[in-house]
Design a protein around this motif. Structure first.
Motif, mmCIF file in Angstrom:
data_model
loop_
_atom_site.group_PDB
_atom_site.id
_atom_site.type_symbol
_atom_site.label_atom_id
_atom_site.label_comp_id
_atom_site.label_asym_id
_atom_site.label_seq_id
_atom_site.Cartn_x
_atom_site.Cartn_y
_atom_site.Cartn_z
ATOM 1 N N GLY A 160 0.781 -1.228 0.000
ATOM 2 C CA GLY A 160 0.000 0.000 0.000
ATOM 3 C C GLY A 160 0.810 1.274 0.000
ATOM 4 O O GLY A 160 0.242 2.364 -0.063
ATOM 5 N N GLN A 161 2.144 1.173 0.067
ATOM 6 C CA GLN A 161 2.984 2.373 0.064
ATOM 7 C C GLN A 161 3.351 2.779 -1.359
ATOM 8 O O GLN A 161 3.691 1.916 -2.175
ATOM 9 C CB GLN A 161 4.278 2.136 0.850
ATOM 10 N N PRO A 162 3.337 4.100 -1.659
ATOM 11 C CA PRO A 162 3.815 4.543 -2.970
ATOM 12 C C PRO A 162 5.309 4.236 -3.121
ATOM 13 O O PRO A 162 6.041 4.136 -2.133
ATOM 14 C CB PRO A 162 3.579 6.062 -2.943
ATOM 15 N N ILE A 163 5.742 4.081 -4.354
ATOM 16 C CA ILE A 163 7.152 3.847 -4.650
ATOM 17 C C ILE A 163 7.684 5.063 -5.407
ATOM 18 O O ILE A 163 7.089 5.491 -6.397
ATOM 19 C CB ILE A 163 7.344 2.577 -5.488
ATOM 20 N N PHE A 164 8.797 5.630 -4.923
ATOM 21 C CA PHE A 164 9.343 6.839 -5.512
ATOM 22 C C PHE A 164 10.514 6.515 -6.437
ATOM 23 O O PHE A 164 11.137 5.444 -6.320
ATOM 24 C CB PHE A 164 9.775 7.807 -4.408
ATOM 25 N N GLN A 165 10.791 7.461 -7.336
ATOM 26 C CA GLN A 165 11.854 7.247 -8.320
ATOM 27 C C GLN A 165 13.179 6.926 -7.656
ATOM 28 O O GLN A 165 13.951 6.101 -8.149
ATOM 29 C CB GLN A 165 12.004 8.491 -9.206
ATOM 30 N N SER A 166 13.471 7.587 -6.535
ATOM 31 C CA SER A 166 14.749 7.370 -5.849
ATOM 32 C C SER A 166 14.850 5.984 -5.216
ATOM 33 O O SER A 166 15.928 5.581 -4.775
ATOM 34 C CB SER A 166 14.951 8.434 -4.766
ATOM 35 N N GLU A 167 13.725 5.255 -5.170
ATOM 36 C CA GLU A 167 13.702 3.954 -4.505
ATOM 37 C C GLU A 167 13.826 2.783 -5.482
ATOM 38 O O GLU A 167 13.774 1.635 -5.066
ATOM 39 C CB GLU A 167 12.409 3.808 -3.696
ATOM 40 N N ILE A 168 13.975 3.087 -6.771
ATOM 41 C CA ILE A 168 14.115 2.009 -7.754
ATOM 42 C C ILE A 168 15.342 2.236 -8.616
ATOM 43 O O ILE A 168 15.853 3.350 -8.740
ATOM 44 C CB ILE A 168 12.870 1.909 -8.667
ATOM 45 N N SER A 169 15.815 1.168 -9.206
ATOM 46 C CA SER A 169 16.949 1.256 -10.129
ATOM 47 C C SER A 169 16.797 0.154 -11.166
ATOM 48 O O SER A 169 15.941 -0.726 -11.041
ATOM 49 C CB SER A 169 18.269 1.090 -9.371
#
Length: 234
Positions: A160-169
């Motif tokens: 249920g938490q949003p995922i931010f650009q800084s959290e993916i690669s």
């Protein structure tokens, strides 16, 4: 004695009668509705929805008749506490005042169906579009499921938490614990040391590296699979 009790009860009932909306309540509601229209005109209703409530309004404005509120216009960006410009009729004069409303925002975003761990690769079935509370004016969350597919999480994310650009690669080119060739280049001379990656990373990310041969720790920038460029020595 009984008649006296009946009289007291009757009086109490009158005092506790139902409350009715006042003119100021109606004016406040009209202002909030116009403010909501002002925000919603700027955002896609399929992606955003807003709930507004009063935080501060001057008494002179609340004393105006609801029909005398001419316009409510957003001032600046949408945040938790957002300013609006209100134009209203006071006698024969159009007055301008600034108010502040509390804005609660929800956005339809791809969120994990279950807890996902750092280093895990995201598959399309791992996430679902849902309405979730967001703070406007902060880092932009990833908005499309296809933008997450195949990416690697940099941190653990709860359902249920949003995922931010800084959290993916992109997928890791170097995994923690693997051997990595550390390249030193200076004055046209290149030296390669075989070391151990202490962190996982993707292209152009900086990771911690340890070399048994020199007994030193280094910071290296990943340039390819199992390959990093020396940045500094710790």
């Amino acid at each position: 004695m009984i008649p006296i009790l009946l009289i007291i009860f009757s009086c109490t009932s009158v005092v506790a009668g139902p409350a009715y909306p006042t003119a100021s309540d109606e004016t406040r509601q009209v202002i909030i509705e116009k403010a909501q229209e002002s925000i919603e005109s700027l955002f896609d209703p399929e992606e955003y929805r807003f709930t507004l409530s009063a935080r501060w309004m001057p008494g002179s404005l609340l004393n105006a008749q609801p029909k005398h509120v001419r316009s409510v216009k957003l001032q600046g960006s949408v945040e938790k506490y957002t300013n609006f410009e209100v134009l209203y009729l006071d006698g024969k004069t159009i007055e301008q005042v600034e108010i502040q409303l509390k804005v609660e925002t929800e956005q339809k975003l791809p969120v994990p169906n279950q807890r996902m761990m750092s280093g895990q690769t995201i598959e399309p079935g791992d996430v679902t579009l849902r309405w979730v509370p967001v703070r406007m004016g902060r880092e932009e969350p990833v908005r499309k499921i296809e933008d997450l597919a195949g990416k690697t999480l940099r941190r653990t994310v709860n359902p249920g938490q949003p995922i931010f650009q800084s959290e993916i690669s992109t997928p890791f080119l170097v995994e923690a614990g693997e051997d990595v060739d550390l390249l030193f280049t200076e004055f046209g001379i290149q030296i390669i040391l075989t070391c151990e990656a202490r962190q996982s990373g993707s292209i152009d990310e900086e990771i911690q590296i340890y070399c048994k041969e020199t007994r030193n720790k280094y910071l290296g920038k990943i340039k390819g699979p199992g390959e990093a460029l020396w940045q500094k020595t710790h």
